[in-house]
Design a protein around this motif. Structure first.
Motif, mmCIF file in Angstrom:
data_model
loop_
_atom_site.group_PDB
_atom_site.id
_atom_site.type_symbol
_atom_site.label_atom_id
_atom_site.label_comp_id
_atom_site.label_asym_id
_atom_site.label_seq_id
_atom_site.Cartn_x
_atom_site.Cartn_y
_atom_site.Cartn_z
ATOM 1 N N LYS A 249 4.844 -5.935 2.736
ATOM 2 C CA LYS A 249 5.233 -4.818 4.115
ATOM 3 C C LYS A 249 6.018 -4.181 3.289
ATOM 4 C CE LYS A 249 6.181 -8.630 7.162
ATOM 5 N NZ LYS A 249 7.919 -9.832 7.856
ATOM 6 N N PRO A 250 7.087 -3.332 4.152
ATOM 7 C CA PRO A 250 7.268 -3.170 5.846
ATOM 8 C C PRO A 250 5.297 -2.423 5.714
ATOM 9 C CG PRO A 250 8.296 -0.955 4.013
ATOM 10 C CD PRO A 250 7.269 -2.037 3.014
ATOM 11 N N TYR A 251 5.439 -2.926 7.343
ATOM 12 C CA TYR A 251 4.056 -2.798 7.450
ATOM 13 C C TYR A 251 4.102 -0.921 8.356
ATOM 14 C CZ TYR A 251 3.598 -7.133 7.596
ATOM 15 O OH TYR A 251 3.133 -8.754 7.616
ATOM 16 N N THR A 252 3.338 -0.586 8.513
ATOM 17 C CA THR A 252 3.176 1.114 8.614
ATOM 18 C C THR A 252 3.630 1.040 10.713
ATOM 19 O OG1 THR A 252 1.486 1.397 6.944
ATOM 20 C CG2 THR A 252 1.381 3.090 8.756
ATOM 21 N N ASP A 253 2.554 0.269 11.159
ATOM 22 C CA ASP A 253 2.718 0.732 12.516
ATOM 23 C C ASP A 253 4.497 0.125 13.369
ATOM 24 O OD1 ASP A 253 3.214 -2.246 11.964
ATOM 25 O OD2 ASP A 253 0.290 -2.226 13.726
#
Length: 328
Positions: A249-253
């Protein structure tokens, strides 16, 4: 026998041979069947893979490939061929001799066996293996090592081998990334924030010692420094997760959805882990994640292409070859 002192095997992940469900199924079976990629016990994972995933995912993934497929086929393969030929020309100019360069994929074609036979036919007995993964991960570079070992297992006579592990902080790599951003800004304008999006891996892989996130963080920091960015002008995220477990993380989406909801005026997106544009950049980043950002209320979204066959990228690859073949 040829007179070349060594040959180069450029290696990337791989691609289906066609944007069809059957071709994607064959590719995913090889890719997702690799223990380096999915390390679950075979008795648990293979029934899921063959009983569920390979029945459901191929038609949907094939549609995504069809959306990015060009006249010369898969973008990853087409760009890989351009990189191969450009590197061969650059090495010949810099080393004043012809150095055989072959392209291989960890999964699919051209296979490592095909590339190895071509190098053998060129008369070389020393091979530099250059995986096109700037940041090391056991799931990518480690998988190249394993696949090469399997390819060489039947050989009665092994070539002398050297292996480029990573180049995540190489000055020429950082310089090429930074210059690609500057050129993009000059041509298309600069957005308020730069997002570095890397392909993700399960978090437990990193917890077990995979250095990938550390390498990604150093790449991002060095490029941000080269561009003179303040801390609030850039961020690093991870994309392409699947399954239910936690990934890096963090996630792109999720980040882009949050920025869009905040009303961020614009974002430039770059994906330094990819040496060539492919499904994960051309469809996932440029189309899918653009939609997340804009639909959430964000402003301008601009994807900055991978280094592909840029001159400074080919110069970097040539420098890596020269560096790792000293004494040959």
């Amino acid at each position: 026998m040829g007179s070349a002192p060594f040959g180069v095997m450029l290696v990337n992940l791989g691609t289906p041979e066609a944007p069809t469900a059957s071709a994607v199924r064959r590719y995913l079976a090889e890719f997702l069947g690799d223990r380096r990629v999915i390390d679950l016990p075979r008795a648990k994972w293979l029934p899921i893979l063959h009983g569920v995933i390979l029945r459901i995912r191929p038609p949907r993934v094939a549609k995504s490939y069809a959306a990015v497929w060009g006249e010369d086929g898969s973008p990853l393969l087409a760009i890989g061929r351009r990189q191969q030929h450009a590197l061969k020309e650059r090495l010949a100019a810099r080393m004043d001799t012809e150095i055989p360069v072959e392209l291989a994929m960890t999964y699919g074609k051209p296979s490592m066996e095909e590339a190895g036979l071509a190098l053998r036919d060129a008369g070389v007995e020393r091979i530099l293996v250059l995986p096109l993964y700037p940041q090391f991960s056991a799931t990518t570079t480690g998988a190249v090592f394993d696949r090469l070992a399997r390819a060489l297992a039947p050989c009665p006579h092994l070539p002398e081998l050297r292996f480029v592990r990573d180049y995540h902080n190489h000055p020429a790599y950082i310089g090429a990334l930074a210059e690609s951003v500057r050129e993009h800004w000059a041509a298309h304008g600069r957005q308020p924030r730069l997002l570095f999006s890397y392909h993700g891996i399960p978090k437990r892989y990193a917890d077990a010692g995979d250095p990938y996130p550390r390498h990604c963080e150093e790449t991002s920091r060095l490029v941000a420094e080269a561009l003179g960015l303040e801390a609030n002008e850039w961020r690093q995220t991870y994309q392409s997760r699947f399954g239910r477990e936690e990934w890096l993380k963090p996630y792109t989406d999720e980040t882009l959805k949050a920025w869009g909801a905040e009303g961020l005026q614009g974002v430039d997106v770059i994906s330094p882990a990819f040496a060539a544009d492919c499904l994960e950049t051309l469809e996932e980043l440029e189309v899918e994640n653009r939609g997340y950002f804009e639909e959430a209320g964000g402003g301008t979204y601009q994807y900055i292409p991978a280094l592909n066959d840029r001159q400074d990228h080919i110069d970097l690859l040539a420098s890596l070859v020269e560096q790792h073949t000293q004494g040959w």
